[in-house]
Design a protein around this motif. Structure first.
Motif, PDB file in Angstrom:
ATOM      1  N   HIS A   1      17.478  44.585  20.562  1.00  0.00           N
ATOM      2  CA  HIS A   1      17.765  44.863  19.159  1.00  0.00           C
ATOM      3  C   HIS A   1      17.327  46.278  18.826  1.00  0.00           C
ATOM      4  CE1 HIS A   1      17.160  44.768  14.751  1.00  0.00           C
ATOM      5  NE2 HIS A   1      18.132  43.871  14.758  1.00  0.00           N
TER       6      HIS A   1
ATOM      7  N   THR B 194      15.883  48.165  16.401  1.00  0.00           N
ATOM      8  CA  THR B 194      15.120  47.869  15.197  1.00  0.00           C
ATOM      9  C   THR B 194      14.814  49.156  14.433  1.00  0.00           C
ATOM     10  OG1 THR B 194      14.129  46.007  16.373  1.00  0.00           O
ATOM     11  CG2 THR B 194      13.061  46.707  14.323  1.00  0.00           C
TER      12      THR B 194
ATOM     13  N   LYS C 221       8.804  42.361   9.197  1.00  0.00           N
ATOM     14  CA  LYS C 221      10.089  41.797   8.784  1.00  0.00           C
ATOM     15  C   LYS C 221      11.213  42.236   9.706  1.00  0.00           C
ATOM     16  CE  LYS C 221      13.376  41.387   4.990  1.00  0.00           C
ATOM     17  NZ  LYS C 221      14.510  41.572   5.925  1.00  0.00           N
ATOM     18  N   VAL C 222      11.305  43.535   9.999  1.00  0.00           N
ATOM     19  CA  VAL C 222      12.413  43.992  10.830  1.00  0.00           C
ATOM     20  C   VAL C 222      12.289  43.438  12.254  1.00  0.00           C
ATOM     21  CG1 VAL C 222      12.930  46.057   9.483  1.00  0.00           C
ATOM     22  CG2 VAL C 222      11.252  46.196  11.339  1.00  0.00           C
TER      23      VAL C 222
ATOM     24  N   ASP D 175      13.527  39.859  12.185  1.00  0.00           N
ATOM     25  CA  ASP D 175      14.994  39.905  12.137  1.00  0.00           C
ATOM     26  C   ASP D 175      15.565  40.140  13.535  1.00  0.00           C
ATOM     27  OD1 ASP D 175      15.022  39.490   9.413  1.00  0.00           O
ATOM     28  OD2 ASP D 175      15.230  41.612   8.894  1.00  0.00           O
TER      29      ASP D 175
ATOM     30  N   LYS E 198      15.862  37.078  15.814  1.00  0.00           N
ATOM     31  CA  LYS E 198      16.869  36.078  15.460  1.00  0.00           C
ATOM     32  C   LYS E 198      18.048  36.133  16.424  1.00  0.00           C
ATOM     33  CE  LYS E 198      15.775  36.102  10.509  1.00  0.00           C
ATOM     34  NZ  LYS E 198      16.253  36.481   9.153  1.00  0.00           N
ATOM     35  N   THR E 199      18.256  37.302  17.035  1.00  0.00           N
ATOM     36  CA  THR E 199      19.443  37.469  17.875  1.00  0.00           C
ATOM     37  C   THR E 199      19.153  38.025  19.268  1.00  0.00           C
ATOM     38  OG1 THR E 199      19.794  39.667  16.894  1.00  0.00           O
ATOM     39  CG2 THR E 199      20.971  37.807  15.891  1.00  0.00           C
TER      40      THR E 199
ATOM     41  N   SER F 109      12.843  43.642  20.880  1.00  0.00           N
ATOM     42  CA  SER F 109      12.959  44.486  19.694  1.00  0.00           C
ATOM     43  C   SER F 109      12.536  45.894  20.071  1.00  0.00           C
ATOM     44  CB  SER F 109      12.053  43.948  18.575  1.00  0.00           C
ATOM     45  OG  SER F 109      11.993  44.849  17.489  1.00  0.00           O
TER      46      SER F 109
END
Length: 267
Positions: A185, A187, A199-200, A203, A206-207, A211
């Protein structure tokens, strides 16, 4: 300090922490006090025993997310050099218990040095463990470190195109696609030790498996620290090989999209 005995399962996990910290240092991914490691150990402890045995122990106020109440978390210390986790685990890391109001913690193991405190990324780690407890309860470990080639990629224009960044890293060899199947991700930048960074990162998980914090480092979560290390190690290998090809002056042929799709049967 309480006299809580560490369960055998926890001692096994702490040995993995020491081993992985050595890997990070050897790779030059943990300069000075860079990086931090944590684990949600709540399932290994009797909460009632902790409450009873920590009566009168020092309490440190801290504003956790309310649903973190009762968590037992292993975490590295602020200013901790990860290389010291190899043979000074009790001095530079701790296990803490978050109280039932989630407004502070008590250290139940470790932290055996003057002025010890948990990493300044405590809010990020606690928030990720809370996210995992709700969405991926098998993931108990969080590893944040500074993988050289992945950080370089976060400065590249590909960082603005997450799908293409992953395709180019996956295409470098089959193992990258197989062992980091959800990918990386991209980020967006957030200030260290803030709720925004937490928070980021949540997020991201989630996928994706990894990160990649823009212009900072990378974080992975997994059932234990060795598996989190594997996500980071393999992802960085793909980035490193891609950059080696660029440095040699050619665009790598890479696996085709069809070949990458074929590999999904092994993920």
């Amino acid at each position: 300090m309480s006299d809580i005995k560490l369960p055998v399962e926890v001692e096994i996990e702490l040995k993995k922490v020491s081993k992985v910290a050595g890997y990070l240092w050897q790779r030059e991914w943990a300069e000075r006090n860079a990086g931090n490691i944590s684990m949600n150990l709540s399932s290994f402890f009797d909460k009632n025993e902790i409450i009873e045995k920590t009566k009168g122990d020092e309490f440190v106020a801290f504003d956790f997310p309310k649903d973190c109440a009762g968590f037992v978390i292993y975490i590295t210390g602020t200013g901790c050099y990860l290389r010291d986790l190899v043979d000074m685990l009790e001095e530079v890391s701790c296990i803490l218990y978050i109280n039932e109001e989630a407004n502070g913690y008590t250290i139940i193991w470790g932290g055996n040095r003057p002025n010890f405190g948990p990493t300044c990324e405590l809010i990020s780690h606690a928030s990720i463990h809370l996210f995992n407890s709700k969405h991926h309860p098998e993931n108990l470990a969080v590893v944040h470190t500074h993988p050289l080639e992945l950080i370089c990629m976060s400065h590249h224009e590909l960082f603005d195109n997450e799908e293409e960044l992953n395709r180019q890293i996956w295409m470098m060899c089959p193992e990258v696609k197989v062992f980091v199947p959800k990918g990386i991700h991209c980020t967006p930048y957030a200030l260290s030790s803030t709720a925004s960074l937490a928070k980021v990162t949540m997020d991201a998980f989630k996928t994706r498996n990894v990160s990649l914090w823009e212009k900072h480092g990378a974080t992975a979560t997994a059932p234990d620290v060795e598996k989190a290390w594997d996500f980071l190690d393999v992802a960085n290998k793909g980035a490193k090989m891609l950059m080696m090809c660029w440095a040699a002056g050619f665009k790598p042929a890479g696996l085709s999209n069809e070949q990458l799709t074929e590999l999904e049967q092994f993920t």
